[in-house]
Design a protein around this motif. Structure first.
Motif, PDB file in Angstrom:
ATOM      1  N   THR A  24       3.468  33.625   3.650  1.00 42.09           N
ATOM      2  CA  THR A  24       4.910  33.202   3.595  1.00 42.09           C
ATOM      3  C   THR A  24       5.658  34.280   3.965  1.00 42.09           C
ATOM      4  O   THR A  24       5.324  35.414   3.995  1.00 42.09           O
ATOM      5  CB  THR A  24       5.173  32.584   2.106  1.00 42.09           C
ATOM      6  N   SER A  25       7.067  34.068   3.825  1.00 45.09           N
ATOM      7  CA  SER A  25       7.975  35.156   4.050  1.00 45.09           C
ATOM      8  C   SER A  25       7.908  36.311   3.177  1.00 45.09           C
ATOM      9  O   SER A  25       7.857  35.909   1.875  1.00 45.09           O
ATOM     10  CB  SER A  25       9.265  34.606   4.210  1.00 45.09           C
ATOM     11  N   GLY A  26       7.704  37.344   3.716  1.00 41.57           N
ATOM     12  CA  GLY A  26       7.766  38.689   2.646  1.00 41.57           C
ATOM     13  C   GLY A  26       6.229  38.979   2.322  1.00 41.57           C
ATOM     14  O   GLY A  26       6.167  39.879   1.410  1.00 41.57           O
ATOM     15  N   LYS A  29       3.067  40.115   6.950  1.00 39.76           N
ATOM     16  CA  LYS A  29       2.191  39.522   8.152  1.00 39.76           C
ATOM     17  C   LYS A  29       2.517  40.632   9.480  1.00 39.76           C
ATOM     18  O   LYS A  29       1.315  41.091   9.977  1.00 39.76           O
ATOM     19  CB  LYS A  29       2.590  38.204   8.860  1.00 39.76           C
ATOM     20  N   GLU A  50       9.851  36.554  16.479  1.00 43.70           N
ATOM     21  CA  GLU A  50      10.692  36.556  15.181  1.00 43.70           C
ATOM     22  C   GLU A  50      12.027  37.477  15.467  1.00 43.70           C
ATOM     23  O   GLU A  50      12.245  38.206  14.375  1.00 43.70           O
ATOM     24  CB  GLU A  50       9.785  37.190  14.099  1.00 43.70           C
ATOM     25  N   SER A  53      11.515  41.263  14.821  1.00 39.24           N
ATOM     26  CA  SER A  53      11.103  41.929  13.769  1.00 39.24           C
ATOM     27  C   SER A  53      10.027  42.984  13.864  1.00 39.24           C
ATOM     28  O   SER A  53      10.186  43.760  13.108  1.00 39.24           O
ATOM     29  CB  SER A  53      10.717  40.836  12.642  1.00 39.24           C
ATOM     30  N   SER A  95       5.273  35.177  16.237  1.00 38.10           N
ATOM     31  CA  SER A  95       3.940  34.315  15.604  1.00 38.10           C
ATOM     32  C   SER A  95       3.472  33.068  16.381  1.00 38.10           C
ATOM     33  O   SER A  95       4.376  32.661  17.240  1.00 38.10           O
ATOM     34  CB  SER A  95       4.484  33.908  14.324  1.00 38.10           C
ATOM     35  N   ARG A 152       2.840  31.695  10.047  1.00 41.92           N
ATOM     36  CA  ARG A 152       3.623  31.311   8.774  1.00 41.92           C
ATOM     37  C   ARG A 152       3.055  30.264   7.936  1.00 41.92           C
ATOM     38  O   ARG A 152       2.180  29.513   8.547  1.00 41.92           O
ATOM     39  CB  ARG A 152       5.170  30.841   9.040  1.00 41.92           C
TER      40      ARG A 152
END
Length: 320
Positions: A24-26, A29, A50, A53, A95, A152
């Motif tokens: 998940t976010s955070g 990855k 992304e 990022s 991703s 994700r």
């Protein structure tokens, strides 16, 4: 002893890594993928969907990047994969989820195909979309370099004991946002935790990660590279270009199907059509689409036969 000319002793050959990080976010990855990539090879390329990022880590890692903005159609991924595959040691795709659920990705392509279909049949709409996604998977698997993907995960919250007699919500990761079964395609699939970004292998063909729960570092990349290169040298076969899915005339098939008044003959036609076009797998998108139309026509035939039988029975009753 006679030697079988077809079968021979199995040998593990040198190979390129196909790895995926899910979370998940955070969960870390992108950072974990870059760390693993640094250990796998010197020349690293990143396909970044992304919004840049990956470049937040440009002061920590040396890599080239290609920004991929919407639409996230599989063909756009494929073009970048082919450009990078022969020039770099490692390709990071950050991703892969956008190819499925992002703007212009497979799910949106399917929705558009459904709306454009005369009958609005979402099932048969996959006939033009699935081959494009399959081509993307093939491009990842056939790339002559290591490939590390991030995906994700669908976020969910779970109440856990905080050690003080109270419950607190903690974000956990579920299935990756991609086509069901995508994890079967990879050598290694890592699930990353929110708490500490700890990697656990949910799928591991190397047996190096059995029972391990660790924070990823470039040491893990070097360990995997050593294992991958320890196999017997594989023949250097040229990578064939992805072959387009053979075209099938669905309109002509639909006209033929709707011309049947006997469901038995319709079933025979479907069986012959499957053999004719080599649809060996039951989940072949063309076979699935044609079978669905046949099922609809068979239902109409049976209903018409039932109505006729009831009508004839009523006439017989009146005569008697």
């Amino acid at each position: 002893m006679r030697t079988n000319p077809v079968f021979k002793k199995a040998e593990r050959k040198s190979a390129k890594l196909r790895a995926a990080f899910c979370g998940t976010s955070g969960s870390g990855k992108t950072y974990s993928a870059l760390l693993l990539a640094r250990g796998l090879g010197d020349r690293v390329a990143v396909i970044d969907t992304e919004r840049g990022s990956s470049e937040l880590y440009a002061d920590l890692f040396g890599f080239d990047v290609a920004q991929l903005a919407p639409p996230f159609a599989p063909q756009r991924y494929i073009e970048l994969i082919r450009m990078a595959a022969t020039q770099y040691d490692v390709l990071v795709i950050d991703s892969l989820s956008h190819a499925w659920a992002g703007e212009g990705g497979v799910l949106e392509m399917h929705d558009n195909a459904t709306r454009s279909d005369r009958g609005g049949n979402s099932y048969t709409a996959w006939r033009n979309v699935t081959p494009q996604h399959n081509a993307l998977v093939d491009a990842v698997l056939n790339a002559p370099c290591h490939v590390v993907c991030t995906m994700r995960s669908k976020a969910a919250y779970e109440l856990v004991d905080d050690g003080k007699g109270k419950k607190k919500p903690v974000k956990i990761g579920l299935a990756p946002i991609q086509r069901d079964g995508i994890d079967y395609e990879f050598t290694l699939v890592f699930d990353l935790s929110i708490d500490g970004n700890i990697a656990t292998a949910s799928k591991d063909r190397t047996n190096l990660w059995r029972g391990r729960n660790e924070i990823i570092s470039d040491i893990h990349g070097r360990e995997l590279r050593e294992w991958l290169e320890s196999g017997k040298s594989a023949p250097d076969y040229p990578v064939p270009p992805a072959q387009p899915e053979p075209q099938y005339d669905f309109e002509a098939a639909e006209r033929t199907i709707n011309g049947f008044d006997d469901d038995g003959l319709l079933a025979q036609w479907l069986s012959q059509e499957r053999i004719k076009h080599g649809w060996k797998k039951a989940d072949h998108p063309h076979y699935v689409a044609v079978k669905a139309v046949c099922a609809e026509r068979a239902a109409v035939i049976r209903e018409a036969r039932k109505t006729a039988e009831q009508s004839n029975a009523g006439e017989d009753t009146q005569v008697s």
